[in-house]
Design a protein around this motif. Structure first.
Motif, PDB file in Angstrom:
ATOM      1  N   GLN A   1       0.801  -1.264  -0.137  1.00  0.00           N
ATOM      2  CA  GLN A   1      -0.142   0.088   0.078  1.00  0.00           C
ATOM      3  C   GLN A   1       1.022   1.341  -0.119  1.00  0.00           C
ATOM      4  O   GLN A   1       1.953   1.204   0.445  1.00  0.00           O
ATOM      5  CB  GLN A   1      -0.951  -0.189   1.261  1.00  0.00           C
ATOM      6  CG  GLN A   1      -2.040  -0.979   1.286  1.00  0.00           C
ATOM      7  CD  GLN A   1      -2.681  -1.020   2.502  1.00  0.00           C
ATOM      8  OE1 GLN A   1      -2.227  -0.757   3.613  1.00  0.00           O
ATOM      9  NE2 GLN A   1      -4.310  -0.568   2.440  1.00  0.00           N
ATOM     10  N   ARG A   2       0.345   2.248  -0.439  1.00  0.00           N
ATOM     11  CA  ARG A   2       1.110   3.761  -0.544  1.00  0.00           C
ATOM     12  C   ARG A   2       0.123   4.568   0.100  1.00  0.00           C
ATOM     13  O   ARG A   2      -1.218   4.588  -0.317  1.00  0.00           O
ATOM     14  CB  ARG A   2       1.298   4.123  -1.951  1.00  0.00           C
ATOM     15  CG  ARG A   2       2.532   3.217  -2.554  1.00  0.00           C
ATOM     16  CD  ARG A   2       2.939   3.528  -3.724  1.00  0.00           C
ATOM     17  NE  ARG A   2       3.472   2.632  -4.791  1.00  0.00           N
ATOM     18  CZ  ARG A   2       3.769   2.703  -5.879  1.00  0.00           C
ATOM     19  NH1 ARG A   2       3.476   3.923  -6.456  1.00  0.00           N
ATOM     20  NH2 ARG A   2       4.176   1.717  -6.695  1.00  0.00           N
ATOM     21  N   PHE A   3       0.616   5.553   0.875  1.00  0.00           N
ATOM     22  CA  PHE A   3      -0.261   6.660   1.526  1.00  0.00           C
ATOM     23  C   PHE A   3       0.335   7.908   0.986  1.00  0.00           C
ATOM     24  O   PHE A   3       1.711   7.881   1.452  1.00  0.00           O
ATOM     25  CB  PHE A   3      -0.521   6.285   3.038  1.00  0.00           C
ATOM     26  CG  PHE A   3      -1.003   5.157   3.108  1.00  0.00           C
ATOM     27  CD1 PHE A   3      -2.707   5.117   3.194  1.00  0.00           C
ATOM     28  CD2 PHE A   3      -0.595   3.964   3.664  1.00  0.00           C
ATOM     29  CE1 PHE A   3      -3.135   3.926   3.617  1.00  0.00           C
ATOM     30  CE2 PHE A   3      -1.068   2.709   3.997  1.00  0.00           C
ATOM     31  CZ  PHE A   3      -2.365   2.387   3.970  1.00  0.00           C
TER      32      PHE A   3
ATOM     33  N   GLU B   1      -0.260  10.411   3.291  1.00  0.00           N
ATOM     34  CA  GLU B   1       0.098  10.632   4.836  1.00  0.00           C
ATOM     35  C   GLU B   1      -0.630   9.556   5.432  1.00  0.00           C
ATOM     36  O   GLU B   1      -1.570   9.075   5.005  1.00  0.00           O
ATOM     37  CB  GLU B   1      -0.784  11.831   5.110  1.00  0.00           C
ATOM     38  CG  GLU B   1      -0.135  13.232   4.676  1.00  0.00           C
ATOM     39  CD  GLU B   1      -0.988  14.477   4.942  1.00  0.00           C
ATOM     40  OE1 GLU B   1      -1.982  14.610   5.614  1.00  0.00           O
ATOM     41  OE2 GLU B   1      -0.332  15.608   4.928  1.00  0.00           O
ATOM     42  N   TYR B   2      -0.196   9.211   6.751  1.00  0.00           N
ATOM     43  CA  TYR B   2      -0.488   8.249   7.592  1.00  0.00           C
ATOM     44  C   TYR B   2      -0.224   8.668   8.861  1.00  0.00           C
ATOM     45  O   TYR B   2       0.742   9.176   9.045  1.00  0.00           O
ATOM     46  CB  TYR B   2       0.103   6.880   7.111  1.00  0.00           C
ATOM     47  CG  TYR B   2      -0.895   5.818   7.643  1.00  0.00           C
ATOM     48  CD1 TYR B   2      -2.106   5.433   7.120  1.00  0.00           C
ATOM     49  CD2 TYR B   2      -0.520   4.921   8.624  1.00  0.00           C
ATOM     50  CE1 TYR B   2      -3.075   4.468   7.589  1.00  0.00           C
ATOM     51  CE2 TYR B   2      -1.240   3.789   9.122  1.00  0.00           C
ATOM     52  CZ  TYR B   2      -2.458   3.792   8.309  1.00  0.00           C
ATOM     53  OH  TYR B   2      -3.283   2.554   8.681  1.00  0.00           O
ATOM     54  N   LYS B   3      -0.790   7.931  10.116  1.00  0.00           N
ATOM     55  CA  LYS B   3      -0.446   8.322  11.312  1.00  0.00           C
ATOM     56  C   LYS B   3       0.561   7.083  11.684  1.00  0.00           C
ATOM     57  O   LYS B   3       0.469   6.041  11.020  1.00  0.00           O
ATOM     58  CB  LYS B   3      -1.518   8.059  12.491  1.00  0.00           C
ATOM     59  CG  LYS B   3      -2.039   6.825  12.760  1.00  0.00           C
ATOM     60  CD  LYS B   3      -2.926   6.744  14.032  1.00  0.00           C
ATOM     61  CE  LYS B   3      -3.387   5.180  14.293  1.00  0.00           C
ATOM     62  NZ  LYS B   3      -2.597   4.550  15.042  1.00  0.00           N
ATOM     63  N   MET B   4       1.657   7.352  12.630  1.00  0.00           N
ATOM     64  CA  MET B   4       2.625   6.554  12.970  1.00  0.00           C
ATOM     65  C   MET B   4       2.394   6.481  14.563  1.00  0.00           C
ATOM     66  O   MET B   4       2.796   7.582  15.160  1.00  0.00           O
ATOM     67  CB  MET B   4       4.148   7.154  12.560  1.00  0.00           C
ATOM     68  CG  MET B   4       4.867   6.279  13.046  1.00  0.00           C
ATOM     69  SD  MET B   4       6.470   6.510  11.987  1.00  0.00           S
ATOM     70  CE  MET B   4       7.240   7.847  12.911  1.00  0.00           C
TER      71      MET B   4
ATOM     72  N   GLU C   1       0.970  12.347  13.508  1.00  0.00           N
ATOM     73  CA  GLU C   1       0.015  12.332  12.603  1.00  0.00           C
ATOM     74  C   GLU C   1       0.720  12.904  11.399  1.00  0.00           C
ATOM     75  O   GLU C   1       1.773  13.386  11.369  1.00  0.00           O
ATOM     76  CB  GLU C   1      -1.097  13.413  12.985  1.00  0.00           C
ATOM     77  CG  GLU C   1      -1.883  12.957  14.341  1.00  0.00           C
ATOM     78  CD  GLU C   1      -3.079  13.933  14.579  1.00  0.00           C
ATOM     79  OE1 GLU C   1      -4.132  13.786  14.035  1.00  0.00           O
ATOM     80  OE2 GLU C   1      -2.681  15.108  15.267  1.00  0.00           O
ATOM     81  N   ASP C   2      -0.092  12.836  10.524  1.00  0.00           N
ATOM     82  CA  ASP C   2       0.583  13.225   8.790  1.00  0.00           C
ATOM     83  C   ASP C   2       1.775  12.798   8.692  1.00  0.00           C
ATOM     84  O   ASP C   2       2.509  13.724   7.933  1.00  0.00           O
ATOM     85  CB  ASP C   2       0.032  14.698   8.902  1.00  0.00           C
ATOM     86  CG  ASP C   2      -1.578  15.199   9.009  1.00  0.00           C
ATOM     87  OD1 ASP C   2      -2.329  14.099   8.859  1.00  0.00           O
ATOM     88  OD2 ASP C   2      -1.645  16.032   9.726  1.00  0.00           O
TER      89      ASP C   2
END
Length: 171
Positions: A149-151, A153-156, A169-170
């Motif tokens: 998958q590619r995002f 932005e994503y939370k870590m 976030e982001d």
């Protein structure tokens, strides 16, 4: 997100505006970024030259030559007679496509020593940037992996319920 943290346990950070580079043509030479403000020297193993402008963190440069200094650190010629010791930089160089990757496939390379990331389409580098890999307790795994998958932005987050909990976030 329904989570609470005591204010003494929070550290606010200024968001960096640093971004990597879209690589529009295959690089002819290694390149990189300054990772700690530095005053270049006029020669390898030389003292900082006050006639050179100090280069701030995230300054982009190309490498025209490299030599090993007396202290076994690599010194890079970044043009105009300016030399910088490797401890102040992160460097990216084009890598050959792994045998397991097809000629037109997308693949990425993470260099844990240099703390860099490069994205490729087949043999051509298309993007490069700095990274901040995992810490010893959560190391960045090495190896060749399939992209699922590619995002944008994503939370870590991780270590929920522990003293070293993190939530970003982001990313």
């Amino acid at each position: 997100h329904g989570e609470y943290v005591h204010e003494d346990d929070i550290q606010l950070e200024t968001v960096s505006d640093f971004q990597g580079v879209d690589v529009l043509r295959q690089p002819e030479r290694p390149f990189g970024w300054i990772v700690k403000d530095v005053q270049p020297s006029s020669q390898p193993d030389g003292e900082p030259n006050p006639s050179f402008v100090e280069l701030p963190r995230f300054t982009f440069f190309e490498i025209f030559d490299a030599v090993t200094g007396q202290d076994d650190w690599i010194w890079y010629d970044i043009g105009d007679g300016r030399w910088i010791r490797q401890t102040y930089v992160s460097v990216v160089d084009v890598s050959p496509r792994p045998d397991e990757v097809g000629a037109d496939e997308f693949w990425t390379e993470v260099d844990l020593y240099e703390q860099t990331f490069a994205a490729y389409e087949g043999d051509r580098m298309v993007y490069a940037t700095l990274i901040s890999s995992g810490l010893n307790r959560w190391p960045t795994r090495e190896g060749l992996f399939q992209v699922w998958q590619r995002f944008g932005e994503y939370k870590m987050s991780g270590a929920e319920g522990k003293v070293d909990y993190y939530f970003l976030e982001d990313v």
